[in-house]
Scaffold this motif. Structure first.
Motif, short mmCIF file in Angstrom:
data_model
loop_
_atom_site.label_atom_id
_atom_site.label_comp_id
_atom_site.label_asym_id
_atom_site.label_seq_id
_atom_site.Cartn_x
_atom_site.Cartn_y
_atom_site.Cartn_z
N TYR A 239 -5.65 30.83 -2.26
CA TYR A 239 -4.64 30.72 -1.05
C TYR A 239 -3.57 29.92 -1.01
CZ TYR A 239 -2.57 31.17 3.59
OH TYR A 239 -1.81 30.89 4.61
N GLU A 240 -4.16 28.43 -1.29
CA GLU A 240 -3.22 27.57 -1.16
C GLU A 240 -2.32 27.54 -2.49
OE1 GLU A 240 -3.47 22.45 -1.36
OE2 GLU A 240 -5.12 23.64 -1.45
N ALA A 241 -2.97 27.39 -3.62
CA ALA A 241 -2.10 27.51 -4.84
C ALA A 241 -1.29 28.73 -5.38
CB ALA A 241 -3.06 27.00 -5.95
N GLY A 242 -1.78 29.71 -4.84
CA GLY A 242 -1.49 30.95 -5.58
C GLY A 242 -0.03 31.52 -5.01
N GLY A 243 0.77 32.15 -5.86
CA GLY A 243 1.75 32.89 -5.79
C GLY A 243 3.27 31.90 -5.81
N ASP A 244 4.40 32.08 -5.50
CA ASP A 244 5.50 31.31 -5.67
C ASP A 244 6.07 30.89 -4.35
OD1 ASP A 244 6.83 33.60 -4.66
OD2 ASP A 244 7.59 34.22 -6.59
N LEU A 245 7.20 30.35 -4.24
CA LEU A 245 7.75 29.95 -2.94
C LEU A 245 7.98 31.19 -2.10
CD1 LEU A 245 9.00 27.29 -1.82
CD2 LEU A 245 11.11 27.90 -2.52
N ARG A 246 8.08 32.46 -2.26
CA ARG A 246 8.09 33.28 -1.25
C ARG A 246 6.81 33.45 -0.49
NH1 ARG A 246 10.33 37.60 -5.73
NH2 ARG A 246 8.81 36.21 -6.95
N ASP A 247 5.79 33.35 -1.32
CA ASP A 247 4.41 33.36 -0.63
C ASP A 247 4.12 32.13 0.28
OD1 ASP A 247 3.25 35.75 -2.09
OD2 ASP A 247 3.51 34.54 -3.90
N SER A 248 4.74 31.16 -0.16
CA SER A 248 4.57 29.88 0.85
C SER A 248 5.34 30.09 2.23
CB SER A 248 5.21 28.67 0.07
OG SER A 248 4.67 28.58 -1.14
N VAL A 249 6.52 30.89 2.11
CA VAL A 249 7.11 31.18 3.42
C VAL A 249 6.34 32.21 4.16
CG1 VAL A 249 9.33 32.33 4.07
CG2 VAL A 249 9.60 30.80 2.36
N LEU A 250 5.81 33.19 3.43
CA LEU A 250 4.86 34.12 4.04
C LEU A 250 3.69 33.80 4.98
CD1 LEU A 250 4.89 37.09 1.57
CD2 LEU A 250 6.15 37.01 3.92
N LYS A 251 3.09 32.64 4.09
CA LYS A 251 2.06 31.98 4.71
C LYS A 251 2.44 31.20 6.04
CE LYS A 251 0.09 30.38 0.26
NZ LYS A 251 -0.14 29.43 -0.59
N ILE A 252 3.43 30.75 6.09
CA ILE A 252 4.07 30.11 7.40
C ILE A 252 4.36 31.12 8.49
CG2 ILE A 252 5.91 28.64 8.47
CD1 ILE A 252 6.34 27.41 5.60
N LEU A 253 4.92 32.23 8.05
CA LEU A 253 5.11 33.32 9.02
C LEU A 253 3.75 33.78 9.55
CD1 LEU A 253 8.36 35.06 7.34
CD2 LEU A 253 8.22 33.24 9.24
N ASN A 254 3.02 33.93 8.70
CA ASN A 254 1.45 34.49 9.01
C ASN A 254 0.85 33.62 9.78
OD1 ASN A 254 2.09 36.82 7.42
ND2 ASN A 254 0.67 35.94 5.78
N VAL A 255 0.96 32.34 9.69
CA VAL A 255 0.18 31.49 10.68
C VAL A 255 0.81 31.06 11.93
CG1 VAL A 255 0.95 29.28 9.85
CG2 VAL A 255 -1.37 29.57 10.42
N LEU A 256 2.12 31.41 12.18
CA LEU A 256 2.80 30.83 13.20
C LEU A 256 2.28 31.51 14.67
CD1 LEU A 256 6.77 30.68 12.44
CD2 LEU A 256 5.16 28.72 12.91
N PRO A 257 1.88 32.83 14.62
CA PRO A 257 1.35 33.28 16.10
C PRO A 257 0.05 32.98 16.19
CG PRO A 257 1.67 35.04 14.29
CD PRO A 257 2.11 33.93 13.57
#
Length: 374
Positions: A239-257
């Motif tokens: 989860y921490e290392a996977g994907g590219d920058l788009r996934d990093s942004v999605l992680k932030i959006l997922n965790v905000l609420p």
């Protein structure tokens, strides 16, 4: 001891009953750096406690206490006696003089919380009680007692109030935006406070395997025969290392609420702390004392927090964090790096040599991991 031998024979994961106790321990001993710096700063504000006590008339604490008293089961020697014994034991180990009131509430969703302004209240759901075994539950009770010792219940109650208020004033655009800004900031602190409380749970249970099993069950249910702790931790690394920058942004959006970090992240963070020198020092009896809390330096706490975040950025495998680290190190063209990360191209800059994509670019396939599961 005969009792110890019997329990070890019936449950191989049950540790010795002889757990270490931490007299006079300060919550600073286990608090996450970001959590600790925020709390130290708040405690140092002149009149802060007075202001929040004055807010008690506005907050629904009295209503919540009456609600739990009237519609839940209060833990005692007569009701849920095994939970009461765990609660007293956790308070003894962390040297919390006044044992908080605990309730069991009917709710199939596994959950626990510690709220209250004047005095903390611990609430656990029937779903959690039915899901966890004794040692897993002991870690959860220690987790909530850690919240009480840190004084988290005050801020958690405020977050609960503001969240409900935001729903009521959602029709007022500016009012809702202002409240949600505060809620978002409190949620960020709340998530860090959960990492602190996980550490407190480990200090109480003193069984890392039980803490890991409990988190794994919260994520996947009561199917231990189908799950594996090592594989679960591998998920956290992926989860921490996977994907590219788009996934990093999605992680932030997922965790905000969310009020809690993702379960795999909590497991990985707890294991990292359990293997650290800080944890070993606490277990050896070398830890900050409550009597010294008044002399704690806000500057030192903020410095520790900044050092932690710098270390996180430096060692993270997340594409966004790696990019932040590169830029902080003077790695150059922000626009070009962002373009390359989002497009997946290796970049044709640098004299038009068509440089080869970096490892994370070539390895990241832009997989969307989907929304996080609560």
């Amino acid at each position: 001891m005969t009792e110890d031998s019997h329990e070890e024979a019936t449950h191989e994961n049950v540790p010795s009953r002889q757990r270490k106790r931490f007299p006079g321990i300060s919550s600073r001993a286990y608090e996450h750096p970001a959590d600790r710096s925020a709390l130290v700063a708040l405690r140092k504000l002149t009149g802060f406690d007075t202001v929040f006590k004055a807010m008690s008339a506005l907050l629904p604490e009295r209503s919540l206490r009456l609600l739990f008293l009237s519609d839940s089961v209060r833990v005692s020697d007569a009701q849920f006696a095994h939970l009461h014994a765990m609660l007293r034991d956790a308070c003894y180990i962390l040297d919390l003089e006044k044992v908080p009131v605990m309730y069991v509430a009917q709710d199939p969703k596994p959950n626990a919380m510690c709220i209250g302004l004047d005095e903390p209240i611990i609430v656990v759901t029937t779903g959690l009680v039915e899901l966890l075994d004794e040692e897993e539950m002991r870690a959860v009770v220690g987790h909530e007692v850690g919240h009480a010792l840190s004084g988290h219940s005050v801020y958690r109650t405020i977050l609960l109030f503001l969240t409900n208020l935001a729903l009521k004033v959602a029709w007022i655009p500016l009012g809702n935006v202002a409240i949600m800004a505060i809620v978002t900031a409190l949620r960020e602190w709340f998530r860090k406070s959960e990492l602190s409380a996980d550490r407190a749970g480990l200090l109480v249970g003193q069984d890392l395997r039980a803490s890991m099993r409990g988190l794994m069950k919260i994520a996947g249910g009561n199917h231990l025969h189908e799950m594996n702790v090592d594989a679960f931790l591998e998920q956290a690394a992926e989860y921490e290392a996977g994907g590219d920058l788009r996934d990093s942004v999605l992680k932030i959006l997922n965790v905000l609420p969310r009020t809690h970090p993702f379960t795999t992240v909590r497991a990985a963070e707890l294991k990292k702390w359990a293997e650290s020198r800080d944890y070993q020092r606490v277990m050896d009896g070398h830890y900050p004392r409550r009597d010294d809390d008044k002399d704690t330096s806000v500057t030192d706490s903020l410095r520790d927090s900044a050092a932690h975040y710098a270390d996180t950025v430096r060692n993270s495998k997340d594409p966004l964090m790696k990019l932040v680290g590169d830029l902080a190190g003077g790695a150059g063209d922000l626009g070009g790096k962002l373009r390359d990360k989002f497009t997946g191209s290796g970049g044709s800059g640098n004299g038009g040599n068509g440089s080869r994509p970096s490892d994370e670019d070539s390895g990241g396939e832009g997989r969307d991991q989907g929304p996080g599961k609560s």
